[in-house]
Scaffold this motif. Sequence first.
Motif, mmCIF file in Angstrom:
data_model
loop_
_atom_site.group_PDB
_atom_site.id
_atom_site.type_symbol
_atom_site.label_atom_id
_atom_site.label_comp_id
_atom_site.label_asym_id
_atom_site.label_seq_id
_atom_site.Cartn_x
_atom_site.Cartn_y
_atom_site.Cartn_z
ATOM 1 N N LYS A 85 0.836 -1.208 0.000
ATOM 2 C CA LYS A 85 0.000 0.000 0.000
ATOM 3 C C LYS A 85 0.868 1.255 0.000
ATOM 4 O O LYS A 85 0.566 2.229 -0.689
ATOM 5 C CB LYS A 85 -0.940 -0.019 1.205
ATOM 6 C CG LYS A 85 -2.005 -1.092 1.072
ATOM 7 C CD LYS A 85 -2.888 -1.170 2.294
ATOM 8 C CE LYS A 85 -3.887 -2.313 2.127
ATOM 9 N NZ LYS A 85 -4.698 -2.516 3.308
ATOM 10 N N LYS A 86 1.956 1.218 0.757
ATOM 11 C CA LYS A 86 2.897 2.340 0.793
ATOM 12 C C LYS A 86 3.510 2.559 -0.591
ATOM 13 O O LYS A 86 3.644 3.696 -1.052
ATOM 14 C CB LYS A 86 3.987 2.026 1.823
ATOM 15 C CG LYS A 86 5.031 3.077 1.996
ATOM 16 C CD LYS A 86 6.036 2.625 3.069
ATOM 17 C CE LYS A 86 7.254 3.504 3.100
ATOM 18 N NZ LYS A 86 8.256 3.029 4.064
ATOM 19 N N LYS A 89 0.884 4.086 -2.933
ATOM 20 C CA LYS A 89 0.708 5.517 -2.635
ATOM 21 C C LYS A 89 1.875 6.323 -3.191
ATOM 22 O O LYS A 89 1.677 7.389 -3.771
ATOM 23 C CB LYS A 89 0.586 5.738 -1.133
ATOM 24 C CG LYS A 89 -0.785 5.454 -0.592
ATOM 25 C CD LYS A 89 -0.885 5.849 0.875
ATOM 26 C CE LYS A 89 -2.290 5.637 1.362
ATOM 27 N NZ LYS A 89 -2.468 6.130 2.742
ATOM 28 N N HIS A 92 1.485 6.879 -6.746
ATOM 29 C CA HIS A 92 0.207 7.478 -7.134
ATOM 30 C C HIS A 92 -0.624 6.503 -7.949
ATOM 31 O O HIS A 92 -1.306 6.881 -8.900
ATOM 32 C CB HIS A 92 0.413 8.792 -7.894
ATOM 33 C CG HIS A 92 1.235 9.784 -7.139
ATOM 34 N ND1 HIS A 92 0.762 10.472 -6.048
ATOM 35 C CD2 HIS A 92 2.528 10.173 -7.289
ATOM 36 C CE1 HIS A 92 1.709 11.265 -5.566
ATOM 37 N NE2 HIS A 92 2.799 11.090 -6.299
#
Length: 100
Positions: A85-86, A89, A92
């Motif tokens: 997930k990091k 993110k 983007h």
Amino acid sequence: MKKFLAVIALPLLVLALVVGVTQSAEEAKPKKCDPSQLVPCLKSITYGIPPPPTCCSKLKEQKSCMCGYIKNPKFAKYVKSPNAKKTMKACHAPIPKCKH
């Protein structure tokens, strides 16, 4: 470390042989769901380091495949991990919201 990466990369390569063809929402051309394309993201997902540009482009190319990877027990723990997930993110790239 190489052995650890090989243990993680092997399931990615195995799934690449098993996963079928899906349509990519990003481009008009059909794309194959190929988890081996996400190998540039392996260190980011495993160790939480910043992703390289190749990882980000591959995540975006494979975004329509992510729910399929999440549903596959061999890949779910990687794709659903906090570091994944990091990485998404940082790139983007949309974090998948899959129907169960």
